[in-house]
Design a protein around this motif. Sequence first.
Motif, mmCIF file in Angstrom:
data_model
loop_
_atom_site.group_PDB
_atom_site.id
_atom_site.type_symbol
_atom_site.label_atom_id
_atom_site.label_comp_id
_atom_site.label_asym_id
_atom_site.label_seq_id
_atom_site.Cartn_x
_atom_site.Cartn_y
_atom_site.Cartn_z
ATOM 1 N N LYS A 62 0.818 -1.199 0.000
ATOM 2 C CA LYS A 62 0.000 0.000 0.000
ATOM 3 C C LYS A 62 0.857 1.257 0.000
ATOM 4 O O LYS A 62 1.885 1.325 0.672
ATOM 5 N N GLY A 63 0.399 2.240 -0.764
ATOM 6 C CA GLY A 63 1.035 3.545 -0.760
ATOM 7 C C GLY A 63 0.492 4.371 0.392
ATOM 8 O O GLY A 63 -0.006 3.833 1.381
ATOM 9 N N SER A 64 0.544 5.670 0.260
ATOM 10 C CA SER A 64 0.086 6.544 1.331
ATOM 11 C C SER A 64 -0.267 7.904 0.771
ATOM 12 O O SER A 64 0.169 8.278 -0.325
ATOM 13 N N SER A 65 -1.057 8.637 1.528
ATOM 14 C CA SER A 65 -1.352 10.020 1.137
ATOM 15 C C SER A 65 -0.233 10.952 1.558
ATOM 16 O O SER A 65 -0.172 12.105 1.143
ATOM 17 N N SER A 66 0.676 10.426 2.389
ATOM 18 C CA SER A 66 1.815 11.211 2.866
ATOM 19 C C SER A 66 3.108 10.519 2.455
ATOM 20 O O SER A 66 3.290 9.325 2.701
ATOM 21 N N TRP A 67 3.996 11.256 1.824
ATOM 22 C CA TRP A 67 5.242 10.677 1.317
ATOM 23 C C TRP A 67 6.451 11.436 1.837
ATOM 24 O O TRP A 67 6.405 12.657 1.985
ATOM 25 N N ASN A 68 7.513 10.722 2.117
ATOM 26 C CA ASN A 68 8.800 11.320 2.461
ATOM 27 C C ASN A 68 9.709 11.152 1.252
ATOM 28 O O ASN A 68 9.817 10.055 0.700
ATOM 29 N N THR A 69 10.336 12.207 0.812
ATOM 30 C CA THR A 69 11.122 12.176 -0.418
ATOM 31 C C THR A 69 12.614 12.133 -0.117
ATOM 32 O O THR A 69 13.114 12.908 0.703
ATOM 33 N N LEU A 70 13.313 11.204 -0.762
ATOM 34 C CA LEU A 70 14.764 11.095 -0.632
ATOM 35 C C LEU A 70 15.430 11.750 -1.836
ATOM 36 O O LEU A 70 14.947 11.647 -2.963
ATOM 37 N N LEU A 71 16.557 12.409 -1.595
ATOM 38 C CA LEU A 71 17.265 13.113 -2.656
ATOM 39 C C LEU A 71 18.348 12.239 -3.269
ATOM 40 O O LEU A 71 19.006 11.454 -2.574
ATOM 41 N N ASP A 72 18.533 12.372 -4.558
ATOM 42 C CA ASP A 72 19.565 11.648 -5.289
ATOM 43 C C ASP A 72 20.929 12.176 -4.848
ATOM 44 O O ASP A 72 21.216 13.371 -4.979
ATOM 45 N N PRO A 73 21.803 11.312 -4.291
ATOM 46 C CA PRO A 73 23.122 11.786 -3.838
ATOM 47 C C PRO A 73 24.007 12.274 -4.978
ATOM 48 O O PRO A 73 25.006 12.956 -4.738
ATOM 49 N N GLY A 76 21.092 15.706 -6.288
ATOM 50 C CA GLY A 76 20.185 16.414 -5.381
ATOM 51 C C GLY A 76 18.729 16.395 -5.769
ATOM 52 O O GLY A 76 17.887 16.991 -5.091
ATOM 53 N N GLU A 77 18.364 15.720 -6.860
ATOM 54 C CA GLU A 77 16.964 15.645 -7.281
ATOM 55 C C GLU A 77 16.184 14.675 -6.392
ATOM 56 O O GLU A 77 16.729 13.652 -5.964
ATOM 57 N N PRO A 78 14.910 14.958 -6.112
ATOM 58 C CA PRO A 78 14.086 13.979 -5.391
ATOM 59 C C PRO A 78 13.833 12.768 -6.288
ATOM 60 O O PRO A 78 13.251 12.902 -7.357
ATOM 61 N N PHE A 79 14.278 11.587 -5.861
ATOM 62 C CA PHE A 79 14.193 10.427 -6.760
ATOM 63 C C PHE A 79 13.607 9.175 -6.121
ATOM 64 O O PHE A 79 13.415 8.177 -6.798
ATOM 65 N N ILE A 80 13.298 9.206 -4.823
ATOM 66 C CA ILE A 80 12.630 8.077 -4.168
ATOM 67 C C ILE A 80 11.572 8.633 -3.225
ATOM 68 O O ILE A 80 11.859 9.491 -2.392
ATOM 69 N N LYS A 81 10.330 8.140 -3.368
ATOM 70 C CA LYS A 81 9.231 8.531 -2.494
ATOM 71 C C LYS A 81 8.941 7.381 -1.534
ATOM 72 O O LYS A 81 8.717 6.251 -1.956
ATOM 73 N N VAL A 82 8.956 7.659 -0.233
ATOM 74 C CA VAL A 82 8.725 6.641 0.789
ATOM 75 C C VAL A 82 7.364 6.876 1.433
ATOM 76 O O VAL A 82 7.087 7.962 1.953
ATOM 77 N N ALA A 83 6.501 5.873 1.378
ATOM 78 C CA ALA A 83 5.160 5.989 1.958
ATOM 79 C C ALA A 83 5.246 6.078 3.474
ATOM 80 O O ALA A 83 5.802 5.194 4.127
ATOM 81 N N GLU A 84 4.718 7.150 4.028
ATOM 82 C CA GLU A 84 4.701 7.337 5.475
ATOM 83 C C GLU A 84 3.326 6.963 6.024
ATOM 84 O O GLU A 84 2.313 7.036 5.324
ATOM 85 N N VAL A 85 3.283 6.562 7.287
ATOM 86 C CA VAL A 85 2.025 6.207 7.944
ATOM 87 C C VAL A 85 1.709 7.286 8.977
ATOM 88 O O VAL A 85 2.426 7.426 9.967
ATOM 89 N N ASP A 86 0.646 8.056 8.726
ATOM 90 C CA ASP A 86 0.235 9.086 9.676
ATOM 91 C C ASP A 86 -1.034 8.639 10.396
ATOM 92 O O ASP A 86 -1.486 7.500 10.256
ATOM 93 N N GLU A 87 -1.623 9.516 11.178
ATOM 94 C CA GLU A 87 -2.792 9.167 11.978
ATOM 95 C C GLU A 87 -3.980 8.744 11.127
ATOM 96 O O GLU A 87 -4.783 7.904 11.531
#
Length: 204
Positions: A62-73, A76-87
């Motif tokens: 499952k994905g999420s409505s909230s994502w944390n973005t990782l930057l390409d080392p 510096g571009e955002p290249f990975i979205k991590v599904a976060e679990v909020d309330e």
Amino acid sequence: MNRFLVCREMRVGAPQKVVSWLGSFNLVSRSIHSIPFATVDVEEISGSQPAEVHNLVQGKWKGSSSWNTLLDPLNGEPFIKVAEVDETGVQPFIESLSKCPKHGLHNPFKEPERYLLFGDISAKAAHMLSLPKVSDFFTRLIQRVSPKSYQQALGEVVVTQKFLENFSGDQVRFLARSFAVPGNHLGQQSHGFRWPYGPVSCSF
């Protein structure tokens, strides 16, 4: 590592299909990739084609409505979205936790066969990591997010493969190794066993 297991799966937008791996886990696979459980092509991950890391809950990715973005080392571009679990999205995880009995699923008295099962899973995972194309895949994934040489990243994969190889035997049973403490009089002893008691969460 009982009912509630938060696993991560990375994928890049492409045709997907569900396959069975190790007889115990369902992973989403790209039909165009030579590795059955791979969901990304390392060389394709970029700011214009970001990968998504999903959570596994109740047997579904499952994905999420909230994502944390990782930057390409590299740039510096955002290249990975991590599904976060909020309330707002935590309820499926709570429901999954509530399904685990208090005595746990790895109870050495009630379900000793699970130790054999996870020994088999560890053996198969170790075998997969020993295949050159699989070890190369994970080595390149490590390199993509960490500034390491190929040999340094490969060393991490090899260490993990050796751990799983060693763990696949009686090491699994040692997770529930017991201990005994003498009592106050003849014949009195206190015995203890270690295993996950009730629901346990695990994140990667």
